[in-house]
Motif scaffolding. Structure first.
Motif, PDB file in Angstrom:
ATOM      1  N   ASN A   1       0.815  -1.227   0.000  1.00  0.00           N
ATOM      2  CA  ASN A   1       0.000   0.000   0.000  1.00  0.00           C
ATOM      3  C   ASN A   1       0.839   1.264   0.000  1.00  0.00           C
ATOM      4  OD1 ASN A   1      -2.452  -1.440   0.140  1.00  0.00           O
ATOM      5  ND2 ASN A   1      -2.034  -1.800   2.315  1.00  0.00           N
TER       6      ASN A   1
ATOM      7  N   ASP B   1      -1.224   3.369  -3.648  1.00  0.00           N
ATOM      8  CA  ASP B   1      -1.576   2.001  -3.236  1.00  0.00           C
ATOM      9  C   ASP B   1      -0.840   0.928  -4.025  1.00  0.00           C
ATOM     10  OD1 ASP B   1      -3.419   2.787  -1.267  1.00  0.00           O
ATOM     11  OD2 ASP B   1      -4.845   3.291  -2.875  1.00  0.00           O
TER      12      ASP B   1
ATOM     13  N   GLY C   1       2.531   3.692   3.521  1.00  0.00           N
ATOM     14  CA  GLY C   1       2.726   2.288   3.200  1.00  0.00           C
ATOM     15  C   GLY C   1       4.026   1.778   3.783  1.00  0.00           C
TER      16      GLY C   1
END
Ligand SMILES: Nc1ncnc2c1ncn2[C@@H]1O[C@H](COP(=O)(O)OP(=O)(O)OP(=O)(O)O)[C@@H](O)[C@H]1O
Ligand SMILES: [Mg+2]
Lengths: 302, 226
Positions: B6, B20, B57
């Protein structure tokens, strides 16, 4: 020896070149200031052992005013005032020996100055020879004030007073000289910091590339250290040579007009060696500052 | 070997260039990285060679989450990665030989070995006559070969090449790709960003395709006959 291959094109930019000049000027000033401090320390030491180890007190003859009522000791006879001075001196800590010089001896001393035999009624001052304990702890200026207050007409001879003043002055100048050395050192550090920072900013893309290839901060710092050491060495050697030349020239000139009071201006070998420490310290300071600056700056990079 | 979870990336307060992104590359794999100009190929590679941190992420390289790494641990990790930059990033004041020698010298290899290794590799990429040439005096394709030589000289476990064949003719381009294939067969993980569809087609490797900030993994075309 400093033609070493460097990963950073440091030799190509101008930021470094003025560093050599700054170090040269700093080393020059630092060495001269230190030399002044050392010469003064030397002089003060010599005055202390050679001249200030003894001093002479004069008690001037004064017109005696017989019959006047208790105007204090102002009119006391010379012999009485001499006795008073002798006891005061003997009770002063730090005084080794106190001798009154007899009138005949005083006359003998004066004869070469005045010529022929002296008339018997010539009013001569009484002289007291004072030998101080070594190392000298007596504050001559303070003693003079005390003596003058207690014994009218008493005066510590000029030479000792003058030397005491001179020693105080020498200490002050010495302090100033050390302050200059310290200032020069910090100016050197600041110059290095700015130069290295400029170098890091200019070569940021290369530094980043070296990092990506896995260079440690130590490795990058080393590049700068070698470069700065090269410049500092060049500047330090130049400045030191010029300073030694200047000192030699001053010493040579002073030899010609050296008076009785002025001790030799040359420095003993041990102190000359101390002077040579200045450029070495300057180089070391430059390298350490570089290392610190680079690592400090790099720590802020990813 | 590499794991994106992500991951999002933006430069400053600009728009999100990558959104993402999640994928995983096994050790010893060979991937092309494709996408239009400005799609974010170079940015993705920068994330992997730790020159850029993702804005969100989590990223794992060589089994280590990069958020857990201290600054002291980065150099050792980066030495396992060879990078060919899109704009080469050669040092103009150093000769071709010294440029390629950098990673070896950084690792503290003996100077005699450095000279041997480097001149051999440079001869192999056809620059035997240009060992002492400074990059500005070399053609674009020659510089690119110096850059490639520098990225592979210390046998990295992962090679990230950004348009490594952009400036060379097809003949040399093929030859360089065969070099990468050889290294891959020896166990080196490869990621090659390229616009060159011809090469992608010829060498049957999966591709990571970037579009609109997202990444899709595309298996090699027609590769099911083997
Ligand atoms: N240092 C930067 N600062 C701000 N924006 C950047 C920076 N580097 C890249 N970008 C932006 O990020 C986006 C992706 O750029 P990137 O270089 O990753 O694309 P690319 O796929 O490698 O393109 P190309 O095929 O032309 O090399 C572009 O829109 C670009 O403007
Ligand atoms: Mg790109």
């Amino acid at each position: 020896m400093f033609r070493q291959r460097s990963d950073l094109p440091l030799t190509r930019d101008l930021t470094g070149h003025y560093l050599a000049w700054i170090v040269a000027v700093m080393v020059y000033l630092g060495m001269l200031a230190l030399a002044v401090a050392l010469v003064l320390a030397d002089m003060a030491a010599r005055w202390e052992t050679g001249l200030v180890g003894s001093l002479t007190v004069q008690i001037a003859p004064m017109p005696e005013t017989p019959g006047t009522t208790g105007a204090g000791t102002a009119a006391a006879p010379l012999a009485a005032r001499t006795e008073l001075a002798l006891s005061l001196l003997r009770s002063t800590p730090g005084v080794e020996r106190v001798t009154a010089i007899s009138a005949t001896r005083a006359a003998e001393l004066l004869e070469p100055w005045l010529g022929g035999t002296l008339p018997a009624d010539l009013p001569l001052p009484a002289l007291i020879d004072v030998v101080l304990k070594r190392p000298v702890t007596v504050d001559v200026a303070e003693l003079a004030v005390r003596l003058g207050g207690a014994v009218p007409g008493a005066r510590v001879d000029d030479q000792a007073m003058w030397l005491a003043d001179l020693r105080a002055l020498a200490r002050l100048v010495q302090l100033v000289a050390f302050a200059i050395v310290a200032l020069v050192g910090s100016a050197c550090v600041i110059a290095v910091i700015f130069s290295v920072r400029a170098g890091l900013a200019i070569h940021h893309p290369v530094v980043e590339l070296l990092h990506i290839m896995g260079a440690t901060d130590r490795y990058v710092a080393r590049q700068f250290e070698v470069h700065v050491l090269g410049l500092a060495l060049r500047g330090a050697v130049g400045g030191a040579l010029l300073a030694l030349l200047t000192l030699y020239a001053v010493g040579h000139a002073a030899n010609g007009l050296r008076g009785a009071m002025l001790p030799t201006l040359s420095l003993p070998p041990a102190e000359l060696l101390l002077l040579v420490v200045v450029p070495l310290v300057a180089c070391l300071l430059a390298v350490m500052t570089t290392r610190w600056t680079v690592r400090h700056t790099l720590a802020a990079m990813p | 070997m590499i794991r994106f979870e992500n991951i999002g990336l933006r430069y400053g307060s600009g728009p999100e260039i990558l959104r993402d992104i999640s994928f995983m590359l096994a050790p010893g794999s060979f991937h092309f990285l494709t996408g239009a100009s400005g799609a974010g190929k170079s940015s993705l590679l920068r994330l992997i060679y730790l020159s850029l941190r993702p804005t969100r992420g989590s990223l794992t390289v060589f089994g280590q989450n990069i958020d857990d790494l201290s600054r002291d641990q980065l150099p050792a990790l980066r030495r396992k990665i060879g990078v060919v930059f899109q704009n080469f990033r050669l040092l103009d004041h150093l000769s071709a030989l010294d440029n390629v020698a950098l990673p070896l010298r950084m690792a503290g290899l003996a100077e005699a070995q450095v000279q041997d290794h480097v001149s051999e590799l440079l001869r192999w990429v056809g620059l035997g006559n240009h060992l002492d040439a400074k990059p500005p005096t070399l053609s674009g394709g020659q510089q690119q070969r110096v850059a490639i030589a520098r990225s592979v000289i210390n046998r990295p476990r992962l090679i990230l090449a950004d348009e490594p064949t952009g400036n060379v003719d097809d003949g040399i381009g093929m030859r360089l790709l065969y070099l990468f294939e050889e290294l891959n067969k020896l166990g080196t993980t490869m990621i090659i960003a390229t616009h060159n569809e011809g090469l992608v087609e010829q060498f049957r490797h999966p591709r990571l395709h970037l579009e609109n900030g997202t990444l899709t993994v595309i298996p090699p075309a027609g590769g099911s006959e083997g």
